[in-house]
Motif scaffolding. Structure first.
Motif, PDB file in Angstrom:
ATOM      1  N   UNK A  69       0.832  -1.208   0.000  1.00  0.00           N
ATOM      2  CA  UNK A  69       0.000   0.000   0.000  1.00  0.00           C
ATOM      3  C   UNK A  69       0.865   1.256   0.000  1.00  0.00           C
ATOM      4  N   UNK A 104      -1.549  -2.852  11.963  1.00  0.00           N
ATOM      5  CA  UNK A 104      -0.158  -2.676  12.368  1.00  0.00           C
ATOM      6  C   UNK A 104       0.133  -3.404  13.674  1.00  0.00           C
ATOM      7  N   UNK A 108      -1.801   1.504  16.227  1.00  0.00           N
ATOM      8  CA  UNK A 108      -1.880   2.849  15.640  1.00  0.00           C
ATOM      9  C   UNK A 108      -3.298   3.386  15.574  1.00  0.00           C
ATOM     10  N   UNK A 110      -6.156   6.075  16.607  1.00  0.00           N
ATOM     11  CA  UNK A 110      -6.023   7.517  16.822  1.00  0.00           C
ATOM     12  C   UNK A 110      -6.477   7.842  18.240  1.00  0.00           C
TER      13      UNK A 110
ATOM     14  N   UNK B 371       3.638   6.202  13.256  1.00  0.00           N
ATOM     15  CA  UNK B 371       2.562   5.247  12.992  1.00  0.00           C
ATOM     16  C   UNK B 371       1.208   5.900  12.791  1.00  0.00           C
ATOM     17  N   UNK B 372       1.002   7.065  13.409  1.00  0.00           N
ATOM     18  CA  UNK B 372      -0.289   7.736  13.277  1.00  0.00           C
ATOM     19  C   UNK B 372      -0.554   8.152  11.835  1.00  0.00           C
ATOM     20  N   UNK B 374       0.989   6.972   9.245  1.00  0.00           N
ATOM     21  CA  UNK B 374       0.961   5.760   8.415  1.00  0.00           C
ATOM     22  C   UNK B 374      -0.422   5.130   8.432  1.00  0.00           C
ATOM     23  N   UNK B 375      -1.008   5.064   9.642  1.00  0.00           N
ATOM     24  CA  UNK B 375      -2.335   4.459   9.750  1.00  0.00           C
ATOM     25  C   UNK B 375      -3.355   5.286   8.960  1.00  0.00           C
ATOM     26  N   UNK B 376      -3.256   6.606   9.084  1.00  0.00           N
ATOM     27  CA  UNK B 376      -4.210   7.459   8.372  1.00  0.00           C
ATOM     28  C   UNK B 376      -4.054   7.304   6.865  1.00  0.00           C
ATOM     29  N   UNK B 377      -2.801   7.263   6.406  1.00  0.00           N
ATOM     30  CA  UNK B 377      -2.575   7.120   4.970  1.00  0.00           C
ATOM     31  C   UNK B 377      -3.045   5.757   4.478  1.00  0.00           C
ATOM     32  N   UNK B 378      -2.832   4.728   5.296  1.00  0.00           N
ATOM     33  CA  UNK B 378      -3.220   3.402   4.829  1.00  0.00           C
ATOM     34  C   UNK B 378      -4.746   3.277   4.753  1.00  0.00           C
TER      35      UNK B 378
END
Lengths: 261, 476
Positions: A69, A104, A108, A110, B371-372, B374-378
């Motif tokens: 991705x 992950x 991760x 929010x 990671x924040x 990265x998670x949002x982009x993923x």
């Protein structure tokens, strides 16, 4: 205008189709410091298939699935997700990311949003769903991973296992074509591993296409259609789980299995 | 050494935990002979200081400088027959503050807790009893009443409408310009006055023209020419046309509500201090955030410009920026275009604080784990949404103490404007204390304004603690 369909659509039978969702050809990647982390790795993942990627740490397995991705760029070769090539085009990359879910190791989630907001964020802002629809689907997904009653808590108030299940629901809310799991249970206390694996097992049963980097041998044996071993940036062996765990072809695989079994 | 086979733990009766002031004092003040001595000595010192201060304050001090000039301390040389305009502004702010408070606390059972009522009563009593504010007692009580009434109304509105807070924020925004107009007066769109033209040029003229241009560009397209060129042309046409109309309209209308014009030369005291501080804070915050994002941008030119700005401004003392604003800027600008001196002061404060604020926000940005995003982009969020919804909220939350610290120092830095000739709170005090009538009343004057500065700074600090507490989502 027709109302978009209100269900979380995943095929019900676990039949591996012949339609490739991920086609990775001869992928090469160097880190900025010149380290050659992926040395020409090729792999196809077909619709409805569960592929478990194993390997020692530093073998490049996490990096490999993160290229699916575009969290990690690659320099040579090609990766196509559902027919869309991941190149430098930002539009393509965002289109691919909408179709690829990722879970992950460190969850991760929010931390400033509630569980429900975590799950509805992307459907509302990316898919442009109305709030009510996004929340309905989110509640259904949270119910599916067994934490619907905690929808209004914040991630910091939950255990690791619960957080990881929320993370899975968050990815599913985008109705991805394929889910990537990057060591989803490695950061969990032992007694919480099972609840997460159960969710993943159910997901596989429902026919979700999955690529999992994991060290959970039991899960691989039971759920995987294929097991892949990576070492030193190379794909060492690709086999069925029975063959891989009972009768591995490669010497390197035997050495690896003797370490972990 | 304790071994695994150590004897079972003997459990006696649970210790009785005594409470009350005596027990507290024994535990915290007299728990050893050394601490007991320290406590006694410190109490003696504190007592003697408090005693001599009280004796001075009630017997020797001459507070007449404050009593006689209370209006000047508060508003500078603002004409006393127009004080009602200042009171209206205070009333408006109090009502809005009440509304905001009520709307934010809409889910609490009772809005007015015991401590709060005692506090409000104390403030009211203070104003009623003190000689200097007694003439204004009805006004002050009215303002307090507006605060309380606003809170009750805000709670009711907040419970009824989900969008109440949005409207109240819009109210704050508009109230700033209403306040400027009330204070400045003059013909509504006159060139000489600062307030309405400022509001008009920023909101109506710029906003209206931008919307018009954007609408035109998105609705119509010119065939043959590439889309982006036609869109640009249409946008510019719409923008310029509407801008020209809006620019000429007010002068044709020649609106005048009959409010006497009060030049900013006459604005002063606490009023000017607050105006400068609030304007500076409101403007430097978005500027600082943008600079911080710019400094972390991957675009080399944006990054270089941000770094250059931040490092340049941080290398220059504030006083020199303020002098530059007052003395140099008019030299560079063409004849006739001369921003008001208050506007120049606000610009100077904003330019300076934005650079420091940017560094505070950048520290917050760096504290958000990789990671924040990265998670949002993923999840498919683009760069803008990732920053706006995920990274920035967390970064600002981390940076609250530093940001508020910067706001507090901006508030205190307004005192430097006394040097460049604006009679804000410190400036007016110096002028008053220099007059022969009040020769030797320095202590009283400075103590008074120190108390005022402290009240506002502490209020900001207290507010930031409350916000931090409200935003803490961990283990609640």
């Amino acid at each position: 205008m027709t109302q978009p369909e209100l269900q979380v659509s995943v095929p019900t039978s676990h039949a591996v189709g012949s339609e490739a969702v991920i086609v990775a050809k001869d992928v090469n990647k160097w880190y900025d410091n010149g380290f050659h982390v992926l040395k020409g790795v090729s792999m196809n993942v077909y619709k409805g298939e569960v592929v478990v990627v194993m390997g020692p740490s530093g073998s490049g397995k996490s990096t490999f699935i993160r290229t699916f991705n575009a969290l990690e760029p690659y320099q040579e070769g090609s990766i196509e997700i559902d027919g869309v090539r991941i190149a430098n085009d930002l539009k393509d990359i965002e289109a691919v990311r909408r179709e690829v879910g990722m879970v992950f190791q460190q969850f991760n989630l929010f931390p400033h949003l509630t569980v429900l907001q975590n799950v509805t964020l992307a459907p509302i802002w990316v898919r442009r769903w109305p709030n009510a629809k996004a929340e309905e689907i989110a509640m259904r997904l949270l119910d599916r991973v067994g934490i619907a009653e905690q929808a209004y808590k914040f991630p910091g108030q939950m255990s690791g296992g619960q957080q990881q299940r929320v993370a899975i629901a968050r990815s599913l809310a985008m109705q991805p074509k394929v889910m990537l799991f990057d060591e989803p249970t490695s950061a969990l206390d032992p007694e919480m591993v099972r609840e997460v694996l159960d969710v993943m097992r159910n997901l596989a049963k429902d026919g979700m296409t999955m690529v999992c980097v994991t060290h959970e041998v039991g899960f691989a044996r039971e759920v995987a259609d294929r097991v892949v071993l990576m070492d030193g940036g190379l794909l060492v062996e690709e086999n069925t789980p029975e063959e891989f765990f009972n009768n591995p072809k490669e010497e390197r695989s035997q050495a690896f299995l003797s370490q972990i079994l | 050494m304790i071994t695994a086979s150590s004897r079972p733990v003997e459990r006696g009766a649970p210790r009785v935990i005594s409470t009350g002031p005596v027990a507290w004092g024994r535990k915290n003040l007299f728990n050893s002979w050394f601490n007991s001595i320290l406590t006694v000595v410190l109490l003696l010192i504190l007592g003697s200081v408090a005693y001599s201060f009280t004796t001075w304050a009630f017997t020797q001090a001459d507070w007449s400088v404050i009593v006689a000039n209370f209006g000047n301390f508060m508003t500078g040389l603002y004409p006393p027959d127009s004080y009602w305009r200042v009171w209206s502004v205070l009333g408006m702010v109090m009502a809005l503050a009440g509304l905001t408070w009520g709307a934010l606390a809409r889910n609490q059972k009772s809005l007015f807790g015991r401590n709060l009522l005692i506090g409000l009563g104390g403030v009211a009593l203070f104003f009623v009893l003190l000689p200097m504010t007694r003439p204004y007692m009805p006004h002050i009580l009215g303002a307090l009443l507006l605060l309380v009434g606003g809170a009750a109304l805000g709670q009711a509105l907040g419970r009824k409408f989900t969008g109440a807070i949005k409207w109240i924020s819009a109210g704050w925004f508009v109230s700033y310009f209403i306040a400027l107009y009330l204070l400045g007066g003059g013909p509504f769109f006159g060139r000489g006055t600062m307030s309405p033209s400022l509001f008009y040029s920023i909101i109506v003229m710029l906003g209206g023209s931008l919307v018009a241009g954007w609408q035109l560009a998105s609705r119509i397209s010119i065939p043959v020419i590439p889309a982006w060129i036609s869109k640009t042309i249409l946008f510019l046409v719409g923008f310029i046309a509407v801008y020209q109309v809006l620019w000429r309209l007010p002068y044709a209308l020649n609106l005048d509500f009959g409010l006497k014009s009060v030049s900013t030369n006459n604005w002063g005291g606490l009023l000017l201090t607050l105006l400068l501080a609030i304007s500076g804070i409101v403007l430097c915050f978005p500027a600082g955030v943008l600079l911080a994002l710019g400094r972390r941008s991957k675009l080399p030119i944006v990054r270089a410009l941000s770094v250059a700005y931040i490092e340049l401004i941080r290398g220059v003392p504030l006083i020199s920026i303020l002098f530059m604003g007052q003395v140099l800027i008019p030299l560079f600008l063409p004849e006739g275009v001369r921003p008001d001196r208050v506007v120049r002061a606000i610009i100077g404060l904003t330019i300076f604080s934005a650079a420091y604020l940017a560094e505070n926000v950048r520290a917050g940005l760096q504290a958000v784990p990789q990671g924040q995003s990265e998670a949002a982009q993923s999840l498919g969020l683009n760069k803008f949404l990732t920053t706006a919804l995920i990274v920035l909220p967390q970064a600002l939350k981390t940076a609250i103490p530093a940001i508020v610290g910067q706001f507090i120092s901006l508030f205190q830095d307004t005192t430097l404007l006394g040097i460049v000739g604006l009679v804000e709170l410190l400036g007016i005090s110096q002028n008053l204390l220099a007059s022969p009538t009040y020769l030797g009343d320095y202590k009283e004057g400075y103590l008074f304004i120190a108390a005022i500065y402290w009240i506002f700074c502490y209020a900001m600090s207290y507010g930031s603690q409350k916000i931090e507490l409200a935003l803490n989502t961990d283990l609640r």
